[in-house]
Design an enzyme around this catalytic site. Structure first.
Site, PDB file in Angstrom:
ATOM      1  NE  ARG A 253      -4.216  -1.544   0.019  1.00  4.23           N
ATOM      2  CZ  ARG A 253      -4.286  -2.622  -0.737  1.00  4.23           C
ATOM      3  NH1 ARG A 253      -3.255  -2.972  -1.499  1.00  4.23           N
ATOM      4  NH2 ARG A 253      -5.383  -3.371  -0.746  1.00  4.23           N
ATOM      5  CD  GLU A 282      -2.806   3.171  -5.433  1.00  2.00           C
ATOM      6  OE1 GLU A 282      -3.628   2.276  -5.650  1.00  2.00           O
ATOM      7  OE2 GLU A 282      -1.618   2.952  -5.164  1.00  2.00           O
ATOM      8  CG  HIS A 314      -2.746  -0.908  -6.905  1.00  2.00           C
ATOM      9  ND1 HIS A 314      -3.218  -0.251  -5.798  1.00  2.00           N
ATOM     10  CD2 HIS A 314      -2.747  -2.239  -6.567  1.00  2.00           C
ATOM     11  CE1 HIS A 314      -3.493  -1.120  -4.842  1.00  2.00           C
ATOM     12  NE2 HIS A 314      -3.223  -2.337  -5.284  1.00  2.00           N
TER      13      HIS A 314
END
Length: 344
Positions: A253, A282, A314
């Site tokens: 994370r 993000e 991601h």
């Protein structure tokens, strides 16, 4: 017979939201479905006896009506689920939110509890993130960004500095849950020394205190869950304890890492590189095509400018197996909630 079709069911006065219904049985509204997830929901919901309302639109105040009549909703990790939305979900009868992710830091858990909504996460193939983590580690220690970039421009000279072999290095793995343990297992095949740290006792790798791991590792990779006590787990002070020239990998994370401190350590030469599949904030950048536009986030621009920084959106989890696991387990978790909490 399964129900199929398209329906515009946004609240009155709101923009129309495309949605479709498939299957029969207990109802689940799935928000923010990618093309792949939608296809899997259509395949799996009828098999599991679930009536799913599907939309590619993320969960917002404008499309809450899609959840009306369903006690369960399934959401993507890509969209924050704020308190006001949770309160509104409760008012339309939602009692369970299944997030198609391992973590749930994007959901306001305090508000969910206060309005009587249970939040559940799902597990998925740990190999998806573990494989990607190993790829990033190898790319960093071999300076692959420079090699690939120059070769794309038909410059086929060798790098000025030779790369390093993973078997000669020490890798520190922070967090040894399912994914961290899978990373440790893969690292063993390369013959490198592996140090591990976890808040809970672990038998994986060589468990050491965090400071010892930071001081002794050539590469540090983050796999801890994000919680108040792990926010900025790698802060300015701890980054300063790392070996000169060491590299950081984050596929966990974004907020596990103090990004401003990381940028400073990269630019002053203390760290040798970083590979980041996740970033703080993000959701303001990832999952959109920004070609031809200026990225306003200065930290991201500085990271991209560094020659040994790798950024990806991601995507470590994004394999066919993992996505199928996410959809399947989200549906199963909703069914489990329904069976444990029958309607009065």
């Amino acid at each position: 017979m399964p129900l199929t079709g398209r329906a515009s069911t946004a609240p009155k006065g709101s923009p129309a939201v495309d949605a479709s219904v498939v299957g029969s049985g207990p109802g689940v509204t799935a928000y923010g479905c990618s093309e792949h997830e939608e296809r899997l929901f259509r395949e799996l919901a009828p098999r599991l006896g679930v009536r799913s309302t599907l939309t590619r639109s993320p969960l917002t105040a404008k499309n809450l009506a899609l959840a009306a009549g369903n006690r369960c909703v399934s959401v993507s990790h890509r969209t924050p689920v704020r308190g006001s939305v949770l309160s509104a979900l409760s008012r339309v009868g939602v009692e369970y939110v299944s997030t198609r992710s391992i973590g749930c830091n994007h959901v306001d858990l305090a508000v969910a509890e206060s309005v009587g909504i249970t939040v559940g996460t799902v597990s998925y193939s740990p190999g998806s993130v573990a494989d990607y983590t190993l790829m990033l580690i190898l790319m960093l220690v071999r300076d692959a960004r420079s090699v690939v970039s120059r070769s794309a421009g038909h410059d086929y000279r060798l790098n000025d500095v030779p790369g390093r072999e993973l078997g000669d290095l020490t890798v520190g793995v922070i967090g040894t849950g399912r994914i961290g343990s899978a990373v440790v297992s893969r690292l063993r095949g390369f013959g490198c020394r592996v140090l591990t740290h976890d808040s809970r006792p672990t038998r994986h790798g060589h468990p050491v205190p965090l400071e010892e791991l930071l001081e002794g590792s050539d590469v540090v990779t983050l796999h801890a869950p994000l919680a108040p006590d792990t926010h900025h787990l790698l802060d300015r002070r701890r980054i300063a304890r790392m070996k000169p020239g060491a590299c950081v990998v984050n596929t966990g994370r974004g907020a596990l890492l103090d990004t401003h401190a990381l940028v400073r350590a990269l630019e002053d030469g203390h760290l040798g590189g970083a590979a980041l599949d996740v970033l703080e904030h993000e959701d303001e950048i990832f999952y959109e095509d920004h070609r031809g536009t200026r990225i306003e986030n200065e930290v991201v621009r500085r990271l991209q400018a560094h020659p040994n920084v790798l950024l990806s959106p991601h995507t470590a989890y994004f394999t066919d197996r993992a996505v199928r696991d996410m959809v399947t387990n989200s549906l199963l978790s909703c069914l489990d909630f329904e069976s444990r909490n029958p309607r009065g």
